[in-house]
Design a protein around this motif. Structure first.
Motif, PDB file in Angstrom:
ATOM      1  N   LEU A  82      -6.370  38.027  -0.188  1.00 16.22           N
ATOM      2  CA  LEU A  82      -7.550  37.143  -0.542  1.00 16.22           C
ATOM      3  C   LEU A  82      -7.412  36.018   0.245  1.00 16.22           C
ATOM      4  O   LEU A  82      -8.485  35.142   0.314  1.00 16.22           O
ATOM      5  CB  LEU A  82      -7.170  36.747  -2.043  1.00 16.22           C
ATOM      6  N   THR A  83      -6.376  35.616   1.061  1.00 15.85           N
ATOM      7  CA  THR A  83      -6.506  34.482   1.722  1.00 15.85           C
ATOM      8  C   THR A  83      -7.101  34.629   3.026  1.00 15.85           C
ATOM      9  O   THR A  83      -7.282  33.773   4.041  1.00 15.85           O
ATOM     10  CB  THR A  83      -4.914  33.673   1.763  1.00 15.85           C
ATOM     11  N   GLU A  84      -7.266  35.866   3.404  1.00 14.62           N
ATOM     12  CA  GLU A  84      -7.893  35.990   4.727  1.00 14.62           C
ATOM     13  C   GLU A  84      -9.324  35.278   4.789  1.00 14.62           C
ATOM     14  O   GLU A  84      -9.808  35.602   3.947  1.00 14.62           O
ATOM     15  CB  GLU A  84      -8.083  37.619   5.171  1.00 14.62           C
TER      16      GLU A  84
ATOM     17  N   ALA B  19     -12.014  36.516   6.209  1.00 12.26           N
ATOM     18  CA  ALA B  19     -12.919  37.562   5.997  1.00 12.26           C
ATOM     19  C   ALA B  19     -13.130  38.034   4.754  1.00 12.26           C
ATOM     20  O   ALA B  19     -14.001  38.858   4.364  1.00 12.26           O
ATOM     21  CB  ALA B  19     -12.851  38.699   7.019  1.00 12.26           C
ATOM     22  N   ALA B  20     -12.437  37.588   3.801  1.00 10.04           N
ATOM     23  CA  ALA B  20     -12.284  38.032   2.411  1.00 10.04           C
ATOM     24  C   ALA B  20     -13.574  37.388   1.673  1.00 10.04           C
ATOM     25  O   ALA B  20     -13.929  36.382   1.847  1.00 10.04           O
ATOM     26  CB  ALA B  20     -11.091  37.766   1.628  1.00 10.04           C
ATOM     27  N   PRO B  21     -14.308  38.424   0.898  1.00  8.72           N
ATOM     28  CA  PRO B  21     -15.497  38.114   0.179  1.00  8.72           C
ATOM     29  C   PRO B  21     -15.174  36.890  -0.705  1.00  8.72           C
ATOM     30  O   PRO B  21     -13.936  37.173  -1.307  1.00  8.72           O
ATOM     31  CB  PRO B  21     -16.184  39.089  -0.204  1.00  8.72           C
ATOM     32  N   PRO B  22     -15.921  35.942  -1.083  1.00 10.82           N
ATOM     33  CA  PRO B  22     -15.741  34.954  -2.061  1.00 10.82           C
ATOM     34  C   PRO B  22     -15.556  35.429  -3.463  1.00 10.82           C
ATOM     35  O   PRO B  22     -16.148  36.517  -3.640  1.00 10.82           O
ATOM     36  CB  PRO B  22     -16.690  33.981  -1.870  1.00 10.82           C
TER      37      PRO B  22
ATOM     38  N   GLU C 125     -17.458  43.504  -3.973  1.00 13.24           N
ATOM     39  CA  GLU C 125     -17.015  43.347  -2.629  1.00 13.24           C
ATOM     40  C   GLU C 125     -15.661  42.923  -2.297  1.00 13.24           C
ATOM     41  O   GLU C 125     -15.004  43.729  -1.498  1.00 13.24           O
ATOM     42  CB  GLU C 125     -18.023  42.570  -1.828  1.00 13.24           C
ATOM     43  N   ARG C 126     -15.199  42.079  -3.076  1.00 11.13           N
ATOM     44  CA  ARG C 126     -13.882  41.425  -3.009  1.00 11.13           C
ATOM     45  C   ARG C 126     -12.854  42.665  -3.408  1.00 11.13           C
ATOM     46  O   ARG C 126     -11.933  42.766  -2.611  1.00 11.13           O
ATOM     47  CB  ARG C 126     -13.558  40.423  -3.860  1.00 11.13           C
ATOM     48  N   ALA C 127     -13.102  43.324  -4.412  1.00 10.58           N
ATOM     49  CA  ALA C 127     -12.140  44.391  -4.713  1.00 10.58           C
ATOM     50  C   ALA C 127     -12.093  45.692  -3.772  1.00 10.58           C
ATOM     51  O   ALA C 127     -11.225  45.945  -3.275  1.00 10.58           O
ATOM     52  CB  ALA C 127     -12.572  44.970  -6.063  1.00 10.58           C
ATOM     53  N   ALA C 128     -13.445  45.736  -3.281  1.00 12.22           N
ATOM     54  CA  ALA C 128     -13.529  46.948  -2.223  1.00 12.22           C
ATOM     55  C   ALA C 128     -12.654  46.380  -0.825  1.00 12.22           C
ATOM     56  O   ALA C 128     -11.940  47.112  -0.376  1.00 12.22           O
ATOM     57  CB  ALA C 128     -14.878  47.188  -1.679  1.00 12.22           C
TER      58      ALA C 128
END
Lengths: 357, 673
Positions: free
Chosen positions: B179-181, B183-186, B192-195
């Motif tokens: 999650l700190t990357e 490219a991770a969705p907000p 989208e984040r979970a995917a």
């Protein structure tokens, strides 16, 4: 009268919102997105950078948010009364604030700054062009009416119609290709508003070592000649016709016959009686002036390489830079609406018979 | 008496306006004089400082004009020759005189010239004269040589890095880390984040991620030793601090430089090792590391540090550096104003001959062409049609010279065949079909008819002048008979009317999508349409506006498209052809997957030894030629005209030689100060 003006002023607000909504809706519905900004020149793309740029723009300007959110945010910023943000950047309360025309996400600059860069060139062109158009249209209109049916009338009518039919694009290109070309006749410069060495020139025309140097001022005027000519030649045909019809109308009016009968000289009849009564249609057309001053001419600015408002709008539309497009639309429509209102008020002044009570 | 606005009032009114305008003009003129005086006094000040410095050096025992450091310093594996050898040679030519201006005509308007922000070729062309890099490519041998850096040393640490990466790869990645990357969705897009998290957990730790861990040893380090005598145009010395600052400035997420950051991501850090020594540490082994570090334009810390990132993003004309030219006022330029650079009189190296470089903007072609004919601009890059027309003009030929050459950093045009649409393989998924398509396109005719002969047939993504190019490859010939045969081998049929049918029995027809508004693409597509029709294949031209075009590209929603990619002296083809880039948003928008090519690309990218790497690139070229994921069309030639008062303009392997080597003999000079 006052009540009418206030009513009209209040009506401007929903009209403006409607206009921007339609413009924004068209942009949102039109296929395509900000992609153009991610491309290099001549259609080649630099592969590694596209995704990074897209992500940056989305994050910074919220371009991945739903369209209505983007529109509402812009509208909120552009209105003098709206939601203001607190220190954390959240919308907290309704208040009066300084209207903000938004930012260009392509150039990352406030729209107002970009307009400030582009406006002077456009204003200069238009301020020079409009008096020419009016002078020619009014003079020729009166002349044509005075000599109705004679060679002068027909000649002027045909010439103006012919001029009006020449596309600006073609005329501009021909003007540069032949009349700015060393191999034919170099009467005009090729592009821009100043010569390459203009900042080395004296201000006024001088003789430097016996050679004539035109100086900064004359140089600027010389550069303006061709674009002003292109903007002018097609502008007066329509207005001249309207003027002619209006003068003709009045020439056959009863008060003119009376004036002639009581022995008023012909020039006095024409200028004191007829002319004054014939300028009403010109007021209508003048209401288009103010927005025209700011909107500029896309074609002429493009051909003569002038960085003006027309060019700014065109680029913004191509790049889907929607805050720029919306803000320019907003300002120009506001001016149009105000001009129309002013024109309507002017009618009552020019013609006491008109009343809005 | 009636109060009327009469002729007398009008005259008075007019006089008043004239008076106001005169006052305004007088103020304007006064302002101009003021600016002139200010710049004069600045020049005098600068000269005073310089004289003081010279006197001080003389007092302290002589001026050190040599560029090599006396003794000591870090050991270097590569040391460079005199960076100004070519300028020195030019100065020794008979008739060499300093003076005159060089006026360039741009085919568009310039919106920004601030470094990192400009984003177009015009901006970078202007910046190239004002900013300098650590290294430069020798225009003849194409090898790197020192400019600001006098020497550099590459420490290959890949073995230790490999060991660390192998160890870390066994440790599974956690959700928090994912999650700190960037490219991770907000957080406001939970789906989208979970995917994303799921996909990343499956993928595990990537080499890039491990490379950026603080405990990971750098994959390689490059140490640069800077020249002691390099200074910016205000006389301030350029030191290691400026190099480190440049890196930090680019990596600041608030600065609007995502393009540069996406490339700089491979750098782990830039460390100052002394006043004139810097070290670049790389997070991953990457073949272009030296180019990345060496070709970054160094920004002056004392100048650019004064801006907050948000302020800097809004600037348009903030350009200041150590190069041979400078902006007369490095902060003041605004779009629409004349762009001109003046010679940097305090340049630390051998300066150019011209007093000024002026850049004029032309937003349409006729004025630009006319301006060149009139001699108002000194160089014109022309389209093939313009070039042919101007070539035939005898009057023009007498006063200009012309150049046509294959630019080693120019791009290529291609037709890309989409292999997968809506999750289903298309007819172009079969290699034989793609080869047949290539054989149906008459590329020689394309060059002759559309490009008027100014192009070279492409066999792959590499420039024929690059070492990456596999010289043994022959382009597929234009051979409709063989193409039909190949199509039949792939399961296509020919009906009674000679039309080709797809294996599923439907007529073989496809849409070729191309950007609208460009007559060149238009002609090209219609040429293809005819030759496909002759062979019984229907090509439907599908012109699209740019903005729409890119959306379709991103969604992989097309049959075939034609476009161009830019290329370099050494080109990285990972983004276009590696299978990992076939995912959403990647540039492998045709879903081309070849494990063999993948391994060649991956290997080549991390091989630092040039010889071994070129073998791998040559192999990649061979695979691409066999597979034909694209029909590689043509490398267009660069076509240039130049006024012939300029001397010593040479065509070298890297294009024209630098403008600092050109000059105008005294009797031909056009612009006097």
């Amino acid at each position: 009268m006052l009540g009418y003006v206030i009513r009209r002023l209040l009506l401007i607000i929903p009209t403006l919102i409607g206009i921007t909504l339609v413009v924004f809706g068209t942009m949102a519905l039109a296929p395509g997105d900000i992609g153009k900004n991610l491309l290099g020149d001549e259609g080649s793309m630099r592969p590694q950078e596209r995704e990074a740029v897209r992500r940056y723009l989305n994050q910074r300007f919220g371009l991945d948010k739903p369209f209505y959110m983007q529109y509402l945010r812009w509208l909120n910023n552009a209105l003098p009364l709206g939601m203001v943000t607190n220190e954390k950047g959240e919308y907290s309360r309704l208040a009066f604030k300084v209207p903000d025309l938004g930012r260009s996400f392509v150039r990352d600059r406030p729209v107002i700054d970009m307009v400030a860069d582009a406006l002077p060139a456009t204003m200069l062109l238009q301020v020079l062009t409009i008096p020419f158009i009016y002078a020619i249209a009014v003079t020729s209109g009166v002349l044509a009416a005075r000599h109705q049916g004679k060679l002068l009338d027909i000649g002027l009518g045909t010439t103006f119609l012919a001029l009006w039919s020449i596309p600006t694009m073609w005329a501009g290109v021909m003007l540069i290709g032949f009349l700015a070309n060393k191999d034919y006749a170099q009467l005009f410069p090729t592009a821009g508003l100043h010569s390459t060495a203009s900042d080395r020139m004296a201000f006024l025309p001088t003789f430097v070592g016996g050679a004539f140097q035109r100086g900064w001022l004359l140089d600027a005027l010389w550069h303006l000649a061709a674009p002003v000519l292109t903007l002018t030649y097609a502008g007066f045909a329509f207005m001249s016709k309207v003027m002619r019809a209006s003068v003709l109308d009045n020439l056959s009016a009863d008060f003119v016959r009376t004036a002639r009968a009581k022995g008023v000289s012909e020039p006095a009849v024409l200028f004191r009686h007829v002319f004054r009564n014939s300028i009403l249609p010109l007021i209508t057309m003048a209401s288009g002036l103010l927005p025209g001053l700011l909107g500029g001419s896309i074609i002429v600015e493009q051909i003569f390489s002038i960085n003006g408002m027309g060019k700014l709008s065109l680029t913004a539309i191509e790049q889907r830079d929607f805050e720029v497009v919306l803000s320019i639309t907003l300002v120009i429509s506001l001016l149009s609406l105000v001009s129309i209102l002013i024109a309507d008020i002017c009618y009552t002044i020019a013609d006491p018979r008109v009343s809005y009570e | 008496m009636e109060n009327r606005f009469g002729v007398k009032d009008f005259v008075l009114f007019l006089l008043l306006i004239v008076l106001i305008i005169s006052v305004w003009l007088a103020m304007k003129q006064y302002d101009r004089q003021w600016t002139e005086i200010r710049s004069l006094s600045a020049k005098v000040d600068a000269q005073g400082t310089d004289i003081y410095a010279i006197k001080k050096s003389i007092d302290e025992g002589g001026i050190n004009l040599t560029t090599t450091r006396p003794g000591g310093g870090t050991p270097t594996t590569l040391s460079s020759a005199d960076p100004f050898a070519r300028v020195r040679a030019a100065r020794a030519l008979p008739g060499f005189t300093a003076g005159d201006w060089f006026v360039e005509g741009f085919g568009g308007s310039v919106a920004k010239i601030s470094p990192l922000l400009s984003g177009d070729t015009y901006g970078s062309q202007i910046q190239g004269n004002v900013l300098e890099t650590l290294l430069q490519r020798d225009p003849v041998t194409l090898e790197w040589s020192g400019l600001i850096a006098e020497s550099w040393k590459i420490d290959d640490n890949v073995a230790a890095w490999d060991a660390y990466v192998a160890k870390r790869k066994t440790v599974p990645i956690t959700k928090e880390e994912v999650l700190t990357e960037p490219a991770a969705p907000p957080a406001d897009k939970p789906a989208e984040r979970a995917a994303y998290v799921e996909a990343r957990l499956k993928e595990g730790r990537t080499e890039e991620l491990i490379g950026h861990e603080p405990t990971c040893p750098p994959a390689l380090s490059i140490r640069f030793q800077l020249r002691p005598n390099v200074s910016f145009s205000d006389g301030t010395r350029l030191s290691a601090d400026d190099v480190v600052f440049t890196y930090q400035f680019i990596m600041n997420p608030e600065v609007n430089a995502p393009r540069e950051r996406s490339v700089f991501d491979r750098i782990k850090g830039v460390v100052k090792e002394g006043d004139l020594a810097v070290r670049y540490d790389f997070a991953v082994p990457y073949f272009e590391s030296l180019e990345l570090a060496g070709s970054t334009q160094v920004l002056a810390k004392h100048f650019y540090d004064a801006y907050k990132p948000s302020e800097y993003n809004e600037t348009v004309g903030t350009l200041f550096g150590s190069g041979p030219y400078k902006m007369e006022n490095p902060k003041d330029w605004k779009p629409g104003a004349l762009i001109q650079l003046v010679r940097n009189d305090r340049y630390w190296g051998l300066g150019p001959a011209f007093n000024r470089m002026v850049f004029r903007e032309y937003t349409s072609d006729v004025p630009r062409l006319t301006a060149f004919r009139n001699g108002e601009i000194d160089r014109l890059s022309a389209f093939p049609e313009q070039y042919d027309e101007l070539k035939r003009d005898d009057q023009l030929a007498a006063r200009t010279m012309r150049f046509e050459y294959l630019n080693p950093v120019g791009g290529y045009r291609y037709v890309a065949w989409n292999q997968k649409r809506n999750g289903k393989p298309t007819v172009f998924a079969d290699r034989r079909v793609r080869q047949a398509m290539t054989m149906l396109i008459d590329r020689q005719r394309l060059i002759d008819d559309v490009m008027l002969g100014y192009g070279v047939i492409a066999t792959g993504p590499f420039n024929p002048q690059s070492k990456q190019y596999e010289p043994g490859l022959q382009p597929y010939p234009h051979d409709p008979a063989r193409a039909k045969q190949l199509l039949q081998e792939a399961g296509c049929k020919v009906d009674a009317a000679g039309k080709i049918l797809k294996p599923d029995g439907s007529p073989f027809s496809f849409k070729l999508t191309y950007p609208s508004g460009n007559p060149n693409y238009q002609k090209m597509v219609f040429l293809f349409k005819d030759s496909f029709a002759d062979a019984g294949v229907t090509l439907e031209p599908d012109p699209l506006e740019w903005a729409v075009f890119t959306t379709r590209l991103a969604n992989k929603d097309f049959d075939a498209i034609t476009l161009a990619w830019s290329a370099g002296i050494e080109t990285d083809i990972f983004q276009m052809f590696h299978s990992s880039q076939a995912a959403a948003g990647g540039d492998n928008f045709i879903s081309y997957i070849s494990p063999e090519l993948d391994s060649a690309i991956t290997q080549a990218r991390r091989t630092l030894d040039e010889g071994a790497r070129m073998t791998l690139w040559n192999r990649a070229h061979q695979i691409l030629h066999d597979d034909q994921p694209y029909t590689f069309l043509v490398f267009p030639k660069t076509l240039l005209f130049m006024q012939n008062r300029f001397q010593n303009v040479q065509k070298l392997p890297l294009g024209l030689n630098g403008n600092e080597e050109w000059f105008v003999p005294a009797n031909l000079q056009k612009w006097k100060e």
